[in-house]
Write a protein that holds these residues in place. Structure first.
Motif, PDB file in Angstrom:
ATOM      1  N   HIS A  64       0.938  -1.081  -0.063  1.00 49.68           N
ATOM      2  CA  HIS A  64       0.073   0.196  -0.007  1.00 49.68           C
ATOM      3  C   HIS A  64       0.879   1.329  -0.142  1.00 49.68           C
ATOM      4  N   SER A  65       2.130   0.982   0.334  1.00 46.53           N
ATOM      5  CA  SER A  65       2.952   2.103   0.211  1.00 46.53           C
ATOM      6  C   SER A  65       3.423   2.520  -1.225  1.00 46.53           C
ATOM      7  N   VAL A  66       3.236   1.864  -2.152  1.00 42.65           N
ATOM      8  CA  VAL A  66       3.466   1.977  -3.404  1.00 42.65           C
ATOM      9  C   VAL A  66       2.491   2.985  -4.035  1.00 42.65           C
ATOM     10  N   ARG A  67       3.290   4.006  -4.865  1.00 44.02           N
ATOM     11  CA  ARG A  67       2.279   4.882  -5.493  1.00 44.02           C
ATOM     12  C   ARG A  67       2.514   5.144  -7.017  1.00 44.02           C
ATOM     13  N   SER A  68       3.481   4.442  -7.489  1.00 47.15           N
ATOM     14  CA  SER A  68       3.857   4.557  -9.202  1.00 47.15           C
ATOM     15  C   SER A  68       4.527   3.239  -9.208  1.00 47.15           C
ATOM     16  N   PHE A  69       3.927   2.517 -10.189  1.00 50.64           N
ATOM     17  CA  PHE A  69       4.554   0.972 -10.421  1.00 50.64           C
ATOM     18  C   PHE A  69       5.240   1.274 -11.773  1.00 50.64           C
ATOM     19  N   PRO A  70       6.523   0.831 -11.885  1.00 49.95           N
ATOM     20  CA  PRO A  70       7.446   1.069 -12.975  1.00 49.95           C
ATOM     21  C   PRO A  70       7.178  -0.221 -13.858  1.00 49.95           C
ATOM     22  N   LEU A  71       6.583  -0.090 -15.014  1.00 50.84           N
ATOM     23  CA  LEU A  71       6.424  -1.268 -15.881  1.00 50.84           C
ATOM     24  C   LEU A  71       7.573  -1.682 -16.702  1.00 50.84           C
ATOM     25  N   GLY A  72       8.563  -0.880 -16.701  1.00 51.34           N
ATOM     26  CA  GLY A  72       9.726  -1.253 -17.669  1.00 51.34           C
ATOM     27  C   GLY A  72      10.985  -2.134 -16.907  1.00 51.34           C
ATOM     28  N   VAL A  73      10.779  -2.336 -15.791  1.00 51.81           N
ATOM     29  CA  VAL A  73      11.866  -2.885 -14.990  1.00 51.81           C
ATOM     30  C   VAL A  73      12.046  -4.427 -15.342  1.00 51.81           C
ATOM     31  N   PHE A  74      11.029  -5.238 -15.430  1.00 55.68           N
ATOM     32  CA  PHE A  74      11.053  -6.638 -15.779  1.00 55.68           C
ATOM     33  C   PHE A  74      11.053  -7.017 -17.547  1.00 55.68           C
ATOM     34  N   PRO A  75      12.360  -7.611 -17.563  1.00 53.32           N
ATOM     35  CA  PRO A  75      12.696  -7.513 -19.116  1.00 53.32           C
ATOM     36  C   PRO A  75      11.714  -8.706 -19.630  1.00 53.32           C
ATOM     37  N   LYS A  76      11.161  -9.662 -18.701  1.00 56.31           N
ATOM     38  CA  LYS A  76      10.513 -10.820 -19.229  1.00 56.31           C
ATOM     39  C   LYS A  76       8.985 -10.760 -19.057  1.00 56.31           C
ATOM     40  N   LEU A  77       8.549  -9.931 -18.228  1.00 56.62           N
ATOM     41  CA  LEU A  77       7.121  -9.939 -17.518  1.00 56.62           C
ATOM     42  C   LEU A  77       6.218 -10.048 -18.621  1.00 56.62           C
ATOM     43  N   SER A  78       5.216 -11.080 -18.690  1.00 56.99           N
ATOM     44  CA  SER A  78       4.238 -11.218 -19.761  1.00 56.99           C
ATOM     45  C   SER A  78       2.752 -11.049 -19.078  1.00 56.99           C
ATOM     46  N   THR A  79       2.586 -11.265 -17.569  1.00 57.26           N
ATOM     47  CA  THR A  79       1.470 -11.028 -17.005  1.00 57.26           C
ATOM     48  C   THR A  79       1.422 -10.398 -15.814  1.00 57.26           C
ATOM     49  N   LEU A  80       0.829  -9.092 -15.567  1.00 56.01           N
ATOM     50  CA  LEU A  80       0.878  -8.216 -14.700  1.00 56.01           C
ATOM     51  C   LEU A  80      -0.541  -8.284 -14.012  1.00 56.01           C
ATOM     52  N   GLN A  81      -0.872  -8.481 -12.817  1.00 59.39           N
ATOM     53  CA  GLN A  81      -2.088  -8.420 -12.234  1.00 59.39           C
ATOM     54  C   GLN A  81      -2.146  -7.877 -10.870  1.00 59.39           C
ATOM     55  N   ILE A  82      -2.737  -6.449 -10.654  1.00 58.49           N
ATOM     56  CA  ILE A  82      -2.610  -5.564  -9.723  1.00 58.49           C
ATOM     57  C   ILE A  82      -4.000  -5.405  -9.000  1.00 58.49           C
ATOM     58  N   PHE A  83      -4.234  -6.251  -7.830  1.00 58.57           N
ATOM     59  CA  PHE A  83      -5.726  -6.002  -7.254  1.00 58.57           C
ATOM     60  C   PHE A  83      -5.615  -5.352  -6.012  1.00 58.57           C
ATOM     61  N   CYS A  84      -6.583  -4.435  -5.789  1.00 55.35           N
ATOM     62  CA  CYS A  84      -6.735  -3.582  -4.267  1.00 55.35           C
ATOM     63  C   CYS A  84      -5.246  -3.285  -3.979  1.00 55.35           C
TER      64      CYS A  84
END
Length: 733
Positions: free
Chosen positions: A382-402
């Protein structure tokens, strides 16, 4: 029933109201197969043992002082496959259990012995009964449920009793104080222990034989071990071998759930372990020897799930990182950091909301996860305000809930497109306000779902450039005002928009050009303009319209007239819809399924019928209480399924109206006609139907009475060869 002397197969599976079998079933001497699974049969008919040809009996139900005793099983010498003996609490005598002679039924492979949830009247008697129900040594699967004895008979853990057993489940035997010697079963591959409320210790008796002899190698074939819901279990001791070898040399999967008092150490020396799942075992700890685990052959396949077990967190550090492929952490707030896991492929956090010192989301930490393919975060960080999308070079699935404080996504440091991202789901992130400026650099994104984000005002720019996007779902975004400028993704196949009432549909979207669009869901009043003009693509296959309070007649929906390829149309929750005129549907020449539900003002279908819908196969109408009657001029001959549910006024407005329109209902021989909670007059009007076979399934909620004779049921009609239509006498049952 006794006349069916040549009957070989009788399947009653899923007849959920059936409580009794015919008394004269004993005459069916040719019966080979009897399936009564999913019924409420209270006991087997008297002399069922006369069915000597029976090969398969899914369930032998022990009646309470009535019907056949389990002693009748002695005559069924050819039983094979799976057999369940249920309601053993209904007064089974030891002599009857012995006469059942299960030990000689060598073709039985799967046996379940089930008592009831009721308290045991005589625990010693239940123990004696189970003792006499010893199965054949050829058995492969055995399940025992709700057994009320204090202990298990000797044969249950004896290697002499089972030479082929592979699966064993002991469930809800809540009075037993100890477990059988399962370790001595040489072929056992899967063991499940569930709901053993009084077991406090698992030790020597679990691994060794009943005489206390030393065991060199227990569980020599076991691959899966599961313990679930053992509230009093405290101690798990190693085998009598004194740790000289592994207690579980072949174990690949271990699951321990909801054992709150279990203390001490998790078993170590598990050389074949691939999956470890531990939840709700707060006092369980990790042995120091876990560091010596040998997994050279695993090839990056170890999966670990830990929930509410802080004593097991060191496991993350001790396991060789090159073998850890999946890590799931549930309900923790004491994690300081994660180790470097460059081989990790799947990472899940669930209910870790107060982790404030976690360094996971630092760029340095995330840069180590170079193999990560799937990331799931639920009610965490809950302390995270901005999520960096470009950090993971192989990430294919991202799910963020609540994630309640998440406000935005960033693509800082991204030197190239995020071509690896295929699926993005964002649910219930209340403070999310925006996406990165310039849009999402995700050329291979195939699925995008966003919902429950109350403050989201704008969507990714240049969404049209997402050429790979096939599924787009948006719901419950009350402040979203900007969407789809410049057009929608050209290859979109599934498009769903629900409760986004500030969005204004635009010609700019280019819906007509979406030639790949298969399914379109419109929920909410704001979407009415799309239906008033021909903005939908002509290739559309399925359309779902719901929540349009202003829709009064489909004749006003010009947007439907050009949908010649439409196969499925659903109109749901349109409270003002009053009628469906012919001209509103006549152009839907490919329509196969029409569903109308929760339209309380609907009174009439097209007066001249639906005969113009020559491809219509299924028609469903539900919760339309004002609907007066079906079309007088008939329904299309292609129709094979008609379902009417909760249309309380659908009845004769004239003496012969119902009979008249049912006469025009020429369904094929395989047709199915279903009426739910509708007036009995509707069924009575079926007397003139001349289809070869008509199956009428009446499903009525008879909660106010159980006497079937008090209800009027429809008559049944059938053809015999070319003879005239026949009917029964209408007697209930």
């Amino acid at each position: 029933m006794r006349k069916l002397i040549n009957l070989r197969t009788l399947t009653l599976a899923g007849c959920s109201s059936l409580t009794k079998l015919p008394a004269d079933m004993r005459e069916l001497s040719s019966l080979h197969y009897l399936d009564v699974s999913g019924t409420k049969i209270e006991g087997m008919p008297v002399e069922i043992g006369r069915l000597k040809s029976l090969r398969t009996l899914t369930d032998f139900v022990v009646g309470k002082n009535t019907g056949s005793s389990i002693g009748e099983l002695r005559e069924l010498q050819h039983l094979q496959g799976r057999l369940r003996i249920s309601k053993l609490h209904n007064g089974v005598h030891v002599v009857d259990a012995l006469e059942a002679n299960l030990k000689d039924k060598k073709e039985l492979k799967d046996l379940e012995l089930a008592w009831g949830v009721e308290e045991a009247d005589d625990s010693q008697k239940e123990r004696d009964v189970l003792d006499k129900l010893q199965p054949s040594a050829n058995l492969e699967k055995l399940t025992i449920r709700f057994y009320g004895g204090f202990s298990f008979p000797n044969w249950l853990g004896s290697s002499n009793s089972f030479s082929n057993i592979q699966f064993m489940c002991i469930s809800d035997c809540k009075y037993c104080l100890s477990l059988p010697s399962f370790g001595q079963l040489p072929t056992l591959k899967e063991l499940r222990i569930e709901g053993m409320n009084f077991v406090t210790k698992v030790g020597d008796e679990f691994y060794g034989d009943l005489n206390g002899a030393s065991v060199i190698q227990p569980f020599r074939s076991l691959k899966k071990l599961v313990f679930v819901d053992m509230p009093e279990w405290e101690d798990w001791l190693p085998s009598p071998s004194g740790g000289q070898c592994s207690d579980f040399p072949c174990l690949q999967e271990m699951r321990i759930w909801n054992c709150p008092k279990l203390r001490g150490y998790l078993p170590n020396r598990l050389p074949c372990l691939k999956t470890l799942s531990v939840f709700g075992c707060g006092d369980l700890h990790l042995h120091d020897e876990w560091a010596s685990i040998n997994m050279d052959y695993l090839q990056n396949s170890l999966e670990i799930e830990i929930g509410g077990c802080p004593g097991l967190l060191p496991l993350i550090e001790r396991v060789e990182k090159k073998f850890l492929s999946t890590l799931a952490i549930y309900n923790f707030d004491a994690i300081q950091c994660l180790p470097k896991m460059k081989y990790l492929r799947r990472l899940k956090f669930w209910d870790c909301p107060t982790v404030s010192s976690l360094e996971f989301l630092s760029h340095e930490m995330m840069a180590e996860l170079i193999s990560l393919e799937s990331l799931f975060m639920h009610n965490s960080f809950h302390s995270v305000r901005s999520f960096p999308l470009g950090v993971f070079p192989k990430l294919s699935t991202l799910q963020i809930f609540c994630c309640e404080n998440l406000e935005s996504f960033s693509i800082e440091g991204v030197d190239q497109n995020l071509s690896h991202l295929n699926e993005l789901r964002i649910y219930d992130c209340q403070n999310l306000a925006s996406f990165p400026d310039g849009g999402l650099p995700t050329p291979n994104l195939g699925e995008l779902k966003v919902g429950g984000c109350k403050n989201l005002k704008s969507f990714p720019e240049r969404i049209r450039t997402l050429a790979a996007l096939e599924r787009l779902e948006l719901w419950d975004l009350p402040n979203l005002v900007s969407f789809g400028q410049g057009g929608l993704p050209p290859n979109l196949q599934y498009f769903r928009v629900t409760r986004c009432d500030k969005v204004k549909p635009s010609v700019e979207w280019g819906l007509q050009g979406l030639v790949s669009l298969k399914e379109f869901t419109i929920v909410g009043e704001i979407w009415a303009p799309l239906l008033k003009e021909q903005l939908l693509p002509t290739t559309l296959n399925s359309l779902y319209i719901a929540g349009l309070s202003s829709l009064k007649s489909v004749v006003d929906v010009k947007g439907l007239r050009h949908l010649a390829s439409l196969h499925r149309l659903t109109i749901y929750d349109c409270p003002s819809l009053e009628f469906l005129p012919r001209e509103g549907l006549q152009h839907l020449t490919s329509l196969q399924e029409l569903t109308i539900g929760y339209c309380p003002s609907l009174e009439f279908l097209p007066a001249e019928g639906l005969l113009h819908l020559t491809s219509l196969q299924e028609l469903r109408i539900s919760d339309c209480p004002k609907l007066q009657f079906l079309p007088e001029n008939g329904l299309p001959p292609s129709l094979s399924y008609l379902e009417i549910d909760s249309c309380s006024t659908l009845e004769k407005s004239k003496e012969d109206r119902l009979s008249l329109h049912l006469q025009h209902f020429r369904m094929p021989w395989h047709a199915f006609l279903v009426f739910f909670r509708c007036p009995s007059d509707l069924h009575a009007g079926a007397t003139d139907i001349s289809s070869r076979v008509l199956i009428v399934e009446l499903k009525r909620r008879l909660s106010e009475a159980t006497d079937v004779s008090s209800h009027q049921f429809p008559k049944h009609f059938w053809h015999e060869d070319d003879a005239p239509l026949k009917e029964d006498d209408g007697t209930p049952g």
